[in-house]
Design a protein around this motif. Structure first.
Motif, PDB file in Angstrom:
ATOM      1  N   MET A   1      -3.509 -17.776  13.022  1.00 56.12           N
ATOM      2  CA  MET A   1      -3.955 -16.417  13.385  1.00 56.12           C
ATOM      3  C   MET A   1      -5.454 -16.255  13.180  1.00 56.12           C
ATOM      4  N   THR A   2      -5.931 -16.735  12.000  1.00 51.97           N
ATOM      5  CA  THR A   2      -7.363 -16.610  11.732  1.00 51.97           C
ATOM      6  C   THR A   2      -8.175 -17.387  12.761  1.00 51.97           C
ATOM      7  N   LYS A   3      -7.654 -18.569  13.125  1.00 50.70           N
ATOM      8  CA  LYS A   3      -8.355 -19.397  14.096  1.00 50.70           C
ATOM      9  C   LYS A   3      -8.432 -18.681  15.444  1.00 50.70           C
ATOM     10  N   ARG A   4      -7.300 -18.053  15.809  1.00 47.48           N
ATOM     11  CA  ARG A   4      -7.243 -17.313  17.061  1.00 47.48           C
ATOM     12  C   ARG A   4      -8.242 -16.158  17.057  1.00 47.48           C
ATOM     13  N   LEU A   5      -8.340 -15.464  15.903  1.00 48.87           N
ATOM     14  CA  LEU A   5      -9.276 -14.332  15.802  1.00 48.87           C
ATOM     15  C   LEU A   5     -10.722 -14.797  15.939  1.00 48.87           C
ATOM     16  N   ILE A   6     -11.050 -15.924  15.301  1.00 49.35           N
ATOM     17  CA  ILE A   6     -12.412 -16.456  15.410  1.00 49.35           C
ATOM     18  C   ILE A   6     -12.716 -16.829  16.855  1.00 49.35           C
ATOM     19  N   GLN A   7     -11.734 -17.469  17.487  1.00 46.39           N
ATOM     20  CA  GLN A   7     -11.875 -17.827  18.902  1.00 46.39           C
ATOM     21  C   GLN A   7     -12.132 -16.594  19.758  1.00 46.39           C
ATOM     22  N   MET A   8     -11.324 -15.556  19.489  1.00 43.43           N
ATOM     23  CA  MET A   8     -11.460 -14.304  20.235  1.00 43.43           C
ATOM     24  C   MET A   8     -12.845 -13.711  20.044  1.00 43.43           C
ATOM     25  N   PHE A   9     -13.285 -13.694  18.784  1.00 41.94           N
ATOM     26  CA  PHE A   9     -14.599 -13.136  18.489  1.00 41.94           C
ATOM     27  C   PHE A   9     -15.676 -13.861  19.294  1.00 41.94           C
ATOM     28  N   LEU A  10     -15.596 -15.191  19.313  1.00 41.51           N
ATOM     29  CA  LEU A  10     -16.618 -15.985  20.001  1.00 41.51           C
ATOM     30  C   LEU A  10     -16.596 -15.727  21.515  1.00 41.51           C
ATOM     31  N   VAL A  11     -15.379 -15.632  22.086  1.00 40.98           N
ATOM     32  CA  VAL A  11     -15.283 -15.381  23.524  1.00 40.98           C
ATOM     33  C   VAL A  11     -15.889 -14.019  23.873  1.00 40.98           C
ATOM     34  N   PHE A  12     -15.544 -12.993  23.085  1.00 44.93           N
ATOM     35  CA  PHE A  12     -16.075 -11.661  23.376  1.00 44.93           C
ATOM     36  C   PHE A  12     -17.578 -11.584  23.103  1.00 44.93           C
ATOM     37  N   PHE A  13     -18.037 -12.321  22.125  1.00 44.67           N
ATOM     38  CA  PHE A  13     -19.474 -12.377  21.838  1.00 44.67           C
ATOM     39  C   PHE A  13     -20.211 -12.966  23.043  1.00 44.67           C
TER      40      PHE A  13
ATOM     41  N   THR B   1     -12.096  -2.270  27.648  1.00 45.39           N
ATOM     42  CA  THR B   1     -11.359  -3.488  27.943  1.00 45.39           C
ATOM     43  C   THR B   1     -11.248  -4.368  26.688  1.00 45.39           C
ATOM     44  N   SER B   2     -12.345  -4.470  25.930  1.00 40.25           N
ATOM     45  CA  SER B   2     -12.308  -5.286  24.701  1.00 40.25           C
ATOM     46  C   SER B   2     -11.272  -4.756  23.715  1.00 40.25           C
ATOM     47  N   VAL B   3     -11.269  -3.421  23.514  1.00 36.70           N
ATOM     48  CA  VAL B   3     -10.321  -2.828  22.570  1.00 36.70           C
ATOM     49  C   VAL B   3      -8.887  -3.157  22.989  1.00 36.70           C
ATOM     50  N   TYR B   4      -8.611  -2.977  24.288  1.00 34.66           N
ATOM     51  CA  TYR B   4      -7.250  -3.151  24.788  1.00 34.66           C
ATOM     52  C   TYR B   4      -6.816  -4.621  24.731  1.00 34.66           C
ATOM     53  N   VAL B   5      -7.662  -5.500  25.247  1.00 36.06           N
ATOM     54  CA  VAL B   5      -7.326  -6.932  25.238  1.00 36.06           C
ATOM     55  C   VAL B   5      -7.150  -7.406  23.796  1.00 36.06           C
ATOM     56  N   GLY B   6      -8.059  -6.986  22.917  1.00 34.39           N
ATOM     57  CA  GLY B   6      -7.976  -7.360  21.506  1.00 34.39           C
ATOM     58  C   GLY B   6      -6.669  -6.893  20.880  1.00 34.39           C
ATOM     59  N   TYR B   7      -6.253  -5.671  21.225  1.00 34.17           N
ATOM     60  CA  TYR B   7      -5.003  -5.126  20.685  1.00 34.17           C
ATOM     61  C   TYR B   7      -3.802  -5.921  21.167  1.00 34.17           C
ATOM     62  N   LYS B   8      -3.801  -6.220  22.477  1.00 28.44           N
ATOM     63  CA  LYS B   8      -2.695  -6.989  23.064  1.00 28.44           C
ATOM     64  C   LYS B   8      -2.553  -8.350  22.404  1.00 28.44           C
TER      65      LYS B   8
ATOM     66  N   GLY C   1      -3.196  -7.251  17.773  1.00 26.13           N
ATOM     67  CA  GLY C   1      -2.955  -5.962  17.125  1.00 26.13           C
ATOM     68  C   GLY C   1      -4.240  -5.244  16.753  1.00 26.13           C
ATOM     69  N   PHE C   2      -4.156  -4.421  15.718  1.00 25.37           N
ATOM     70  CA  PHE C   2      -5.274  -3.592  15.297  1.00 25.37           C
ATOM     71  C   PHE C   2      -6.498  -4.442  14.921  1.00 25.37           C
ATOM     72  N   ILE C   3      -6.259  -5.492  14.113  1.00 29.14           N
ATOM     73  CA  ILE C   3      -7.355  -6.385  13.710  1.00 29.14           C
ATOM     74  C   ILE C   3      -7.975  -7.037  14.948  1.00 29.14           C
ATOM     75  N   GLY C   4      -7.105  -7.445  15.871  1.00 26.95           N
ATOM     76  CA  GLY C   4      -7.586  -8.066  17.102  1.00 26.95           C
ATOM     77  C   GLY C   4      -8.527  -7.155  17.860  1.00 26.95           C
ATOM     78  N   SER C   5      -8.180  -5.858  17.933  1.00 32.71           N
ATOM     79  CA  SER C   5      -9.027  -4.940  18.690  1.00 32.71           C
ATOM     80  C   SER C   5     -10.379  -4.748  18.000  1.00 32.71           C
ATOM     81  N   ILE C   6     -10.378  -4.746  16.669  1.00 34.36           N
ATOM     82  CA  ILE C   6     -11.654  -4.630  15.952  1.00 34.36           C
ATOM     83  C   ILE C   6     -12.521  -5.871  16.193  1.00 34.36           C
ATOM     84  N   VAL C   7     -11.886  -7.040  16.086  1.00 35.95           N
ATOM     85  CA  VAL C   7     -12.625  -8.294  16.280  1.00 35.95           C
ATOM     86  C   VAL C   7     -13.227  -8.371  17.687  1.00 35.95           C
TER      87      VAL C   7
END
Lengths: 186, 182
Positions: free
Chosen positions: A1-13, A64-71, A74-80
């Motif tokens: 999960m943490t790895k996925r969140l870091i990946q997500m952060f980098l893609v959105f960045f 779009t970021s909030v929604y994709v992150g949530y999907k 969840g909540f942490i995903g949308s923040i990231v």
């Protein structure tokens, strides 16, 4: 999960850092990165999210970021995701603001901006024409556009009030027509 | 302290009522920042818009960060940016949780039949007020006309901003004029 969140952060960045010229420019890149390349979401899911992002208030890229992150997380995903797509412009503008406020009165900078200002007015003005043409606006809607512009320019109304009135106008039109969807008024 | 809360609230307002994309938000931002709170002059506001054209990110975020910094440093810019993002964040999370087919609801569709044409009016109003601070002589009209035609022909806005900046140097930078008089 943490790895996925870091990946997500980098893609959105990356999406936030490489899309110049505002929100709508970010959408194709988001689609490519999220639905295309990584298959984090299906194309249909992405289109659904985009429809919501366009009809909710706020910058479309942020929505779009909030929604994709949530999907995806969840909540942490949308923040990231939101943090990722906002940080590049935040850092860039912060640096510019720090620097620009110290140099903006220099004759060279003043000359550059004297040249850019009328171009900005032109870009905004031309987009009005383009939007009116692309939306294939009917005369009824054109009246709304005209009234909104006059209300702000001539009568100095707050644009937020104009948006609220327009939304209420749309909803009362629904009540009058009995709530039926008429495609022709689009 | 009071000014920090004012910044936060003002940008929450801007975030909550930005419909219709970047340019439509300008009218709201300008009203709040230039007319209501006098945080920036109209000229400075136009410069922020110009900077936003050539930097990444949505214009609402960019102007929040910039204005926040000019009023109250890094803390101000953080609060302003947070403020502008907050409504999107809350609203989208609510929609994502409870109204999955939000944009198909008839009331939402009808609301946008009103908002969509009005937001074009908002853009027109933004164009007029930016123009008010921009026309100083015949050269600015020349740049305006050129930029208007090029934008209409789908010319790249970043390149256009750079070109008009160079034209600005040619028309307005005095040392350059002095050089050519030698």
């Amino acid at each position: 999960m943490t790895k996925r969140l870091i990946q997500m952060f980098l893609v959105f960045f990356k999406i936030g850092a490489f899309t110049l010229g505002g929100g709508y420019a970010m959408v194709p890149l988001m689609k490519k990165e999220i639905a295309g390349k990584r298959k984090w979401l299906s194309d249909e899911e992405f289109v659904d999210i985009l429809a919501v992002a366009q009809s909710a208030p706020g910058p479309i890229a942020i929505n779009t970021s909030v929604y994709v992150g949530y999907k995806m997380g969840g909540f942490i995903g949308s923040i990231v995701a939101t943090l990722g797509s906002t940080l590049p412009s935040f850092i860039t503008i912060l640096l510019i603001a720090m620097f620009f406020t110290t140099i903006k009165d220099q004759p060279l900078i003043e000359a550059i901006f004297k040249g850019i200002r009328p171009a900005v007015a032109a870009m905004i003005g031309a987009s009005v024409i383009t939007l009116l043409k692309s939306a294939k606006i009917k005369s009824g809607a054109l009246t709304v556009t005209f009234l909104a512009a006059v209300a702000i320019i001539v009568f100095n109304l707050h644009p937020i009030l104009v948006i609220i009135l327009a939304a209420l106008g749309g909803i009362s039109a629904m009540a009058i027509s009995g709530g039926e969807e008429r495609g022709s008024t689009d | 302290m009071a000014v920090l809360i004012k910044i936060l609230l003002s940008f929450i307002k801007i975030g909550a009522f930005s419909f219709g994309g970047g340019y439509a938000v300008l009218a709201v931002i300008q009203k709040e920042i230039v007319n209501v709170n006098h945080w920036l002059s109209n000229k400075d506001f136009i410069d922020v818009v110009a900077i936003s054209q050539v930097t990444p990110g949505p214009i609402a975020i960019n102007s929040a960060t910039y204005v926040g910094y000019t009023i109250k440093g890094i803390l101000g810019s953080t609060l302003a940016t947070l403020g502008v993002v907050l409504p999107s964040f809350v609203i989208i999370l609510i929609i994502a949780r409870y109204f999955t087919r939000f944009s198909d609801k008839p009331a939402v569709k009808w609301m946008f039949k009103g908002i969509r044409p009005a937001s074009i009016g908002l853009i027109a109003a933004a164009a007029v007020s930016v123009a008010e601070g921009s026309f100083i002589d015949v050269y600015s009209w020349l740049i305006f006309l050129l930029a208007f035609i090029l934008t209409y022909k789908d010319f790249d806005p970043i390149l256009l901003t750079i070109i008009s900046g160079i034209l600005g140097i040619i028309f307005y930078y005095q040392p350059l004029h002095a050089l050519f008089r030698l």
